[in-house]
Scaffold this motif. Structure first.
Motif, PDB file in Angstrom:
ATOM      1  N   VAL A  21      32.585 -29.636  41.651  1.00  0.00           N
ATOM      2  CA  VAL A  21      31.541 -30.313  42.633  1.00  0.00           C
ATOM      3  C   VAL A  21      30.828 -28.924  43.291  1.00  0.00           C
ATOM      4  O   VAL A  21      29.877 -28.912  43.679  1.00  0.00           O
ATOM      5  N   ARG A  22      31.673 -28.045  43.726  1.00  0.00           N
ATOM      6  CA  ARG A  22      31.267 -26.692  44.309  1.00  0.00           C
ATOM      7  C   ARG A  22      29.924 -26.248  43.484  1.00  0.00           C
ATOM      8  O   ARG A  22      28.782 -25.961  44.106  1.00  0.00           O
ATOM      9  N   GLU A  74      48.157 -25.377  53.088  1.00  0.00           N
ATOM     10  CA  GLU A  74      47.512 -24.652  51.829  1.00  0.00           C
ATOM     11  C   GLU A  74      46.683 -25.642  51.012  1.00  0.00           C
ATOM     12  O   GLU A  74      47.158 -26.902  51.173  1.00  0.00           O
ATOM     13  N   GLY A  75      46.067 -25.106  50.077  1.00  0.00           N
ATOM     14  CA  GLY A  75      45.272 -25.747  48.985  1.00  0.00           C
ATOM     15  C   GLY A  75      44.044 -25.196  48.961  1.00  0.00           C
ATOM     16  O   GLY A  75      43.404 -24.401  49.964  1.00  0.00           O
ATOM     17  N   ARG A  76      43.437 -25.738  48.077  1.00  0.00           N
ATOM     18  CA  ARG A  76      41.861 -25.201  47.771  1.00  0.00           C
ATOM     19  C   ARG A  76      40.850 -25.691  48.550  1.00  0.00           C
ATOM     20  O   ARG A  76      40.815 -27.099  48.708  1.00  0.00           O
ATOM     21  N   GLU A 133      35.241 -18.663  50.690  1.00  0.00           N
ATOM     22  CA  GLU A 133      34.611 -17.402  50.699  1.00  0.00           C
ATOM     23  C   GLU A 133      33.392 -17.025  49.792  1.00  0.00           C
ATOM     24  O   GLU A 133      32.766 -16.347  49.871  1.00  0.00           O
ATOM     25  N   THR A 134      33.679 -17.561  48.470  1.00  0.00           N
ATOM     26  CA  THR A 134      32.886 -17.436  47.384  1.00  0.00           C
ATOM     27  C   THR A 134      31.201 -18.071  47.669  1.00  0.00           C
ATOM     28  O   THR A 134      30.523 -17.752  46.885  1.00  0.00           O
ATOM     29  N   VAL A 135      31.310 -19.059  48.456  1.00  0.00           N
ATOM     30  CA  VAL A 135      29.954 -19.535  48.672  1.00  0.00           C
ATOM     31  C   VAL A 135      29.283 -18.918  49.845  1.00  0.00           C
ATOM     32  O   VAL A 135      29.634 -19.007  50.803  1.00  0.00           O
ATOM     33  N   PRO A 136      27.968 -18.615  49.316  1.00  0.00           N
ATOM     34  CA  PRO A 136      27.113 -17.940  50.429  1.00  0.00           C
ATOM     35  C   PRO A 136      26.564 -18.740  51.386  1.00  0.00           C
ATOM     36  O   PRO A 136      26.746 -20.136  51.267  1.00  0.00           O
ATOM     37  N   LEU A 137      26.280 -18.360  52.640  1.00  0.00           N
ATOM     38  CA  LEU A 137      25.555 -19.202  53.668  1.00  0.00           C
ATOM     39  C   LEU A 137      24.621 -20.373  52.944  1.00  0.00           C
ATOM     40  O   LEU A 137      23.624 -19.918  52.336  1.00  0.00           O
TER      41      LEU A 137
END
Length: 186
Positions: free
Chosen positions: A126-127, A149-151, A156-160
């Motif tokens: 989905v991301r 916890e959990g994904r 932090e890998t997704v840019p603005l």
């Protein structure tokens, strides 16, 4: 004419999307079921990541699911397009292996015949499809729970990335429904 591509993810107040069965508790009722039913009614194809496909395949084909189960009667016959780098092309459960770039595949699928296309996950699927613009509308159902916890769907890998709110609502159980699309670049 282009088909509409949607995705729906459950998440906690602190943004965890992985394993919603660990934080939904009693926060999924009739209103949530009706929203899901309405969202799935126009869907004729499902795009799904390998891990979720394997989990659902095992469960939804089992004897534990009754023939009158609403989601079972949806998920079992629908054509499934499985995003995987490890599965072969010979899949069962009315499934097709997505070969090549998943974004290109979904964009080509959008141009074909049929109803809407739903992307069922998982988190990475989905991301990547949403941030690439292959998903037209992403609905997030925020459950009234904080999980340690959990994904997270957007880490932090997704840019603005700017979004437009296209729909919202709240259920009597305290869930918040937020539907977004990517904001067009000016």
């Amino acid at each position: 004419m282009s088909r509409n591509v949607t995705a729906h993810m459950f998440y906690s107040v602190n943004g965890v999307s992985e394993a919603p069965d660990q934080f939904q508790f009693d926060a999924f009722g009739q209103e949530e079921g009706e929203r899901m039913g309405a969202a799935l009614a126009p869907v004729s194809d499902l795009v799904i990541g390998r891990k979720l496909w394997e989990e659902w395949r095992e469960f939804w084909q089992s004897d534990a699911v009754g023939a009158d189960d609403p989601f079972g009667s949806f998920i079992n016959p629908i054509p499934k397009h499985v995003i995987s780098t490890t599965l072969g092309d010979d899949l069962d459960w009315n499934s097709t292996h997505v070969s090549g770039d998943p974004v290109d595949y979904v964009n080509q699928l959008k141009q074909g015949e049929g109803g809407d296309i739903s992307v069922a996950g998982g988190v990475d699927t989905v991301r990547s499809l949403f941030t690439a613009g292959a998903i037209d509308v992403l609905t997030l159902t925020m459950h009234p729970a904080i999980t340690g916890e959990g994904r997270r769907l957007f880490d932090e890998t997704v840019p603005l990335t700017r979004l437009e709110l296209v729909d919202s609502g709240t259920s009597s159980l305290g869930n918040v429904f937020l539907s977004y699309r990517l904001k067009p670049q000016d």
